[in-house]
Design a protein around this motif. Structure first.
Motif, PDB file in Angstrom:
ATOM      1  N   ALA A 111       0.839  -1.193   0.000  1.00  0.00           N
ATOM      2  CA  ALA A 111       0.000   0.000   0.000  1.00  0.00           C
ATOM      3  C   ALA A 111       0.874   1.243   0.000  1.00  0.00           C
ATOM      4  O   ALA A 111       1.898   1.292   0.684  1.00  0.00           O
ATOM      5  N   ILE A 112       0.455   2.241  -0.772  1.00  0.00           N
ATOM      6  CA  ILE A 112       1.070   3.569  -0.718  1.00  0.00           C
ATOM      7  C   ILE A 112       0.220   4.391   0.227  1.00  0.00           C
ATOM      8  O   ILE A 112      -0.939   4.703  -0.066  1.00  0.00           O
ATOM      9  N   THR A 113       0.782   4.720   1.386  1.00  0.00           N
ATOM     10  CA  THR A 113      -0.039   5.327   2.420  1.00  0.00           C
ATOM     11  C   THR A 113       0.830   6.063   3.430  1.00  0.00           C
ATOM     12  O   THR A 113       2.022   6.286   3.200  1.00  0.00           O
ATOM     13  N   TYR A 114       0.227   6.419   4.565  1.00  0.00           N
ATOM     14  CA  TYR A 114       0.943   7.102   5.639  1.00  0.00           C
ATOM     15  C   TYR A 114       1.369   6.105   6.719  1.00  0.00           C
ATOM     16  O   TYR A 114       1.000   4.932   6.694  1.00  0.00           O
ATOM     17  N   ASP A 115       2.095   6.602   7.690  1.00  0.00           N
ATOM     18  CA  ASP A 115       2.675   5.744   8.734  1.00  0.00           C
ATOM     19  C   ASP A 115       1.807   5.703   9.987  1.00  0.00           C
ATOM     20  O   ASP A 115       2.325   5.551  11.088  1.00  0.00           O
ATOM     21  N   LEU A 116       0.511   5.800   9.862  1.00  0.00           N
ATOM     22  CA  LEU A 116      -0.367   5.897  11.019  1.00  0.00           C
ATOM     23  C   LEU A 116      -0.805   4.527  11.525  1.00  0.00           C
ATOM     24  O   LEU A 116      -1.374   3.735  10.767  1.00  0.00           O
ATOM     25  N   GLN A 117      -0.535   4.228  12.793  1.00  0.00           N
ATOM     26  CA  GLN A 117      -1.044   3.043  13.499  1.00  0.00           C
ATOM     27  C   GLN A 117      -0.939   1.781  12.642  1.00  0.00           C
ATOM     28  O   GLN A 117      -1.915   1.080  12.390  1.00  0.00           O
ATOM     29  N   LEU A 118       0.262   1.462  12.246  1.00  0.00           N
ATOM     30  CA  LEU A 118       0.473   0.339  11.342  1.00  0.00           C
ATOM     31  C   LEU A 118       0.473  -1.014  12.043  1.00  0.00           C
ATOM     32  O   LEU A 118       0.050  -2.011  11.479  1.00  0.00           O
ATOM     33  N   GLY A 119       0.983  -1.072  13.271  1.00  0.00           N
ATOM     34  CA  GLY A 119       1.076  -2.347  13.968  1.00  0.00           C
ATOM     35  C   GLY A 119       2.382  -3.056  13.677  1.00  0.00           C
ATOM     36  O   GLY A 119       3.082  -2.749  12.710  1.00  0.00           O
ATOM     37  N   ASP A 120       2.703  -4.040  14.490  1.00  0.00           N
ATOM     38  CA  ASP A 120       3.994  -4.726  14.407  1.00  0.00           C
ATOM     39  C   ASP A 120       4.162  -5.562  13.142  1.00  0.00           C
ATOM     40  O   ASP A 120       5.289  -5.805  12.701  1.00  0.00           O
ATOM     41  N   GLU A 121       3.051  -6.022  12.548  1.00  0.00           N
ATOM     42  CA  GLU A 121       3.158  -6.923  11.399  1.00  0.00           C
ATOM     43  C   GLU A 121       3.266  -6.182  10.064  1.00  0.00           C
ATOM     44  O   GLU A 121       3.400  -6.817   9.022  1.00  0.00           O
ATOM     45  N   ILE A 122       3.210  -4.861  10.107  1.00  0.00           N
ATOM     46  CA  ILE A 122       3.312  -4.070   8.886  1.00  0.00           C
ATOM     47  C   ILE A 122       4.683  -3.403   8.821  1.00  0.00           C
ATOM     48  O   ILE A 122       5.081  -2.703   9.746  1.00  0.00           O
ATOM     49  N   HIS A 123       5.409  -3.647   7.749  1.00  0.00           N
ATOM     50  CA  HIS A 123       6.687  -2.972   7.520  1.00  0.00           C
ATOM     51  C   HIS A 123       6.431  -1.701   6.723  1.00  0.00           C
ATOM     52  O   HIS A 123       5.639  -1.707   5.764  1.00  0.00           O
ATOM     53  N   PHE A 124       7.075  -0.605   7.114  1.00  0.00           N
ATOM     54  CA  PHE A 124       6.855   0.678   6.442  1.00  0.00           C
ATOM     55  C   PHE A 124       8.183   1.278   6.021  1.00  0.00           C
ATOM     56  O   PHE A 124       9.124   1.370   6.814  1.00  0.00           O
ATOM     57  N   GLU A 125       8.261   1.684   4.763  1.00  0.00           N
ATOM     58  CA  GLU A 125       9.436   2.356   4.222  1.00  0.00           C
ATOM     59  C   GLU A 125       9.068   3.801   3.879  1.00  0.00           C
ATOM     60  O   GLU A 125       8.218   4.048   3.017  1.00  0.00           O
TER      61      GLU A 125
END
Length: 326
Positions: free
Chosen positions: A149-163
């Motif tokens: 997903a192309i999105t923001y870094d809001l409340q992603l949780g531990d199982e979501i990796h964000f770059e």
């Protein structure tokens, strides 16, 4: 001779099992309910088992045997997917199905150049885009309905990796006739008592309200909407100001009235724009190729469809309205 069960029929069955009804599965995978119903009936007839129990109030529930069949179908579908990846790796061809989620307010600006530009560049890629709010996108990542997903870094949780690809600081939007329209910057103290129009999306809403809460203030919300265009139109018509992170190049609302963007004075946490993926799933070669395109097309210096952050973005250190170099 037995009629074989196709991978497509397995996909329809698994989608129905995950969403709890044929109607919900139809809405998610864009296949007609009769086609999904026929696929399930075929699998039940082929295997001689009942896959679902139908509850009038709760929709469809898997039988114990249905649960086992679903697990096997998921395993077969994953193996089939890997066959395409192996073939792609062997002939250096980018191909296959790519499912991209995009945060709804970002889609009008990012989707044409970044997302659909990718499928135009690689004709053998079958692209599916899903728009949604932050909660919807996170849920779809967990359910393996989208690859990233192309999105923001809001409340992603531990199982979501964000770059992180770019910083998106908050700014203030007012009509050209608003009392603050001639100022370069405004403070939260100045805004707190004035009428506010809130972009009322899950997590985005909490982010904007947290800016006031951190300063010990409470905004005067007079209207709200889940649509960025509706909020912009209300602002342009003098109903109130709004806070945004997205910076469309257009300075007009859809009804043609002019908007003015102001710097929000002080230090405020920016939204981080980037790529979200589900940690337990290793990105495929196709997904990795798309992620590389995103890195080339989205940065603090340039975001497709958006105006420069210019003078008020402390994170920008170079020319902010130049196209990507690659």
């Amino acid at each position: 001779m037995l009629n074989r069960i196709s991978l497509r029929q397995m996909e329809y069955f698994v989608a129905t099992a995950k969403h709890g009804s044929i109607a919900a599965a139809s809405a998610q995978i864009h296949i007609s309910p009769p086609s999904i119903s026929a696929a399930i009936a075929h699998i039940e007839a082929e295997l001689g088992v009942q896959l679902f129990v139908r509850h009038p109030s709760k929709g469809l529930a898997l039988t114990p045997l249905g649960t086992q069949v679903m697990q096997e179908c998921e395993d077969l579908l994953e193996r089939a997917s890997r066959l395409y990846e192996i073939a792609s790796n062997s002939n250096d061809t980018i191909q296959g199905v790519l499912r991209v989620g995009c945060f709804q307010p970002l889609a009008p600006m990012i989707a044409p150049e970044v997302i659909f530009g990718f499928s135009r560049a690689f004709e053998k890629v079958e692209l599916h885009m899903a728009e949604g709010d932050q909660q919807e996108l996170i849920n779809r990542l967990h359910l393996l309905e989208i690859d990233l997903a192309i999105t923001y870094d809001l409340q992603l949780g531990d199982e979501i990796h964000f770059e992180t690809l770019a910083h998106m600081p908050p700014h203030v939007l007012v009509s050209e006739l608003h009392p603050l329209a001639q100022q370069i910057a405004v403070t939260l103290d100045e805004l707190a008592q004035l009428p506010m129009v809130l972009l009322d999306l899950p997590m985005s809403r909490e982010y904007f309200l947290s800016l006031f809460a951190k300063a010990g203030l409470e905004p005067n919300i007079v209207a709200r909407s889940r649509s960025e265009d509706v909020v912009r139109s209300m602002v342009a018509n003098g109903i109130g100001y709004a806070l945004f992170n997205v910076r469309p190049k257009s300075s007009q609302s859809l009804d043609g009235k002019r908007l003015v963007r102001l710097r929000l004075a002080g230090e405020h946490r920016p939204m981080l724009l980037g790529l979200a993926t589900y940690r337990p799933m290793k990105p495929s070669r196709l997904t990795q190729a798309f992620m590389q395109r995103c890195r080339a097309y989205i940065s603090d210096q340039y975001i497709p469809g958006m105006s420069a952050a210019s003078f008020f973005d402390p994170y920008i250190s170079g020319p902010a309205d130049a196209p990507p170099s690659s």
